[in-house]
Scaffold this active site. Sequence first.
Site, mmCIF file in Angstrom:
data_model
loop_
_atom_site.group_PDB
_atom_site.id
_atom_site.type_symbol
_atom_site.label_atom_id
_atom_site.label_comp_id
_atom_site.label_asym_id
_atom_site.label_seq_id
_atom_site.Cartn_x
_atom_site.Cartn_y
_atom_site.Cartn_z
ATOM 1 N N LYS A 138 0.820 -1.213 0.000
ATOM 2 C CA LYS A 138 0.000 0.000 0.000
ATOM 3 C C LYS A 138 0.858 1.269 0.000
ATOM 4 O O LYS A 138 0.418 2.318 -0.447
ATOM 5 C CB LYS A 138 -0.932 0.021 1.221
ATOM 6 C CG LYS A 138 -1.818 -1.193 1.419
ATOM 7 C CD LYS A 138 -3.032 -1.179 0.544
ATOM 8 C CE LYS A 138 -4.136 -2.146 0.940
ATOM 9 N NZ LYS A 138 -3.789 -3.530 1.142
HETATM 10 C C1 LIG Z 1 -4.492 -4.689 0.853
HETATM 11 C C2 LIG Z 1 -3.735 -5.953 0.889
HETATM 12 C C3 LIG Z 1 -4.038 -7.012 0.019
HETATM 13 C C4 LIG Z 1 -5.202 -6.960 -0.941
HETATM 14 O O1 LIG Z 1 -5.021 -5.969 -1.931
HETATM 15 P P1 LIG Z 1 -6.279 -5.461 -2.789
HETATM 16 O O2 LIG Z 1 -5.773 -4.344 -3.619
HETATM 17 O O3 LIG Z 1 -7.299 -5.039 -1.797
HETATM 18 O O4 LIG Z 1 -6.729 -6.624 -3.589
HETATM 19 C C5 LIG Z 1 -3.240 -8.131 0.064
HETATM 20 N N1 LIG Z 1 -2.212 -8.243 0.929
HETATM 21 C C6 LIG Z 1 -1.895 -7.247 1.777
HETATM 22 C C7 LIG Z 1 -0.768 -7.425 2.712
HETATM 23 C C8 LIG Z 1 -2.645 -6.066 1.778
HETATM 24 O O5 LIG Z 1 -2.330 -5.080 2.621
#
Ligand SMILES: *Cc1c(COP(=O)(O)O)cnc(C)c1O
Length: 461
Positions: free
Chosen positions: A112
Amino acid sequence: MRYISTRGQAPALTFGEAMMTGLARDGGLYVPETVPQMSKAEIAALAGLSYEDIAYRVMRPYIGDTFTDDEFRGLIAKAYAGFGHAARAPLVQLGPNHFLLELFHGPTLAFKDFAMQLIGQLMQAALAKTGERITIVGATSGDTGSAAIEAFKGLSNVDVFILFPHGRVSEVQRRQMTTPAEANVHALAIDGSFDDAQARLKDMFNDFAFRDRVRLAGVNSINWARVLAQVVYYFSSAVSLGAPHRTVSFTVPTGNFGDIFAGYIARQMGLPIDRLVVATNQNDILHRALSGGEYRTDGVKPSISPSMDIQVSSNFERALFDAYGRDGAAIAQLMDELKTGGFSISQGALQTLREIFSSGRCSEDETLATITRLRDQTGEVLCPHSAVGVKVAEGHLGATPMITLATAHPAKFPDAVERATGLRPALPARMADLFDRSERVSRVPNDLEALKALVLERTGH
Ligand SMILES: *Cc1c(COP(=O)(O)O)cnc(C)c1O
């Protein structure tokens, strides 16, 4: 470059407007009116460039005149300066034709950060031009919230409120949200699941009087600017394995469908991607939808990969929009049906989706066993989300190189990793004092009016 809503009833916006708006006023999500193309020669020219230079070339066509070339270059440089790895998104090999893209070297140890650090820089620069102040409200299953708080803390024109499901995030995730001391940061523990938090967030955006009064802006993965930032590492990793001369596939641990949708955009831009494999944990609505054609919610089952404990996968709407021939009215109708439990994907749309996407699910036991086995076979310690990806990818290996996205650092989910390996992964030195910092959090009910009142009071409206 203009952005249009997936439900066809909201005005088209510029990049800057779409970034500040988040959710469209008709309830839809913004997508580019046309996807810019990169030629084979342009993709080949990315080979050997820094992550930042690739980021500039991939994203520039989407930005329009919201920023000048030099401004945009400078903001990209600032966004990634705080990462703990010179390559930003390094690629390691797990086995024959299987590679792991490590996306966890940012300040909060999850992918993120790639989008949030950039959107923080972009929003601050845009607000500095107009002198406006905005209120950011985000819902998180853990990692979006910590990344957003890290990106926006201390910024002068922004208040940031993050809703996370009380008791359902890991301790590291919680502490990353509750320990920043900056006064513009508000961590809110809601009595409910992530889907409740996301639903209340959407309610706030759909209350136009409130939305305009506090100048609400969204940083959830529905924000187009976040999807865009994630397109970059599909290019950087594919090119380092020989694209555009060599086709690659990706497996993506998926919750809200944001990360994998970025891969879809990379493919639309011309990057030679064969398959995009959706990997889910036991919350497998996407796997059920792609394999059986029925998109139906059936309650969230808390798992050891909590950032994927999601039933309503918001960004899937963007893929459906294309699969239904960009028919906004059809999408609006499907989303109405979703309110009462779900919908059937039309045969034509399902076929279109299956030309690109494959899927698989991974149980809790398989997740733990994969962490153990990969540590033994490769020395790589996976977080539970990345383990879901690796396990599902292993069912799709073949002649095309597979790149699995490692979405978080194992130290962010130490309990699961310790169960699997007997060893507690250490936090990187730059955040080793996380457990000594004091926490600040407000417990809030799953209630729109109470949440609105709190935001109004804290922002002085
Ligand atoms: C947010 C997240 C996901 C999922 O990602 P999306 O974009 O919501 O599909 C997977 N793994 C981790 C560690 C995350 O923080």
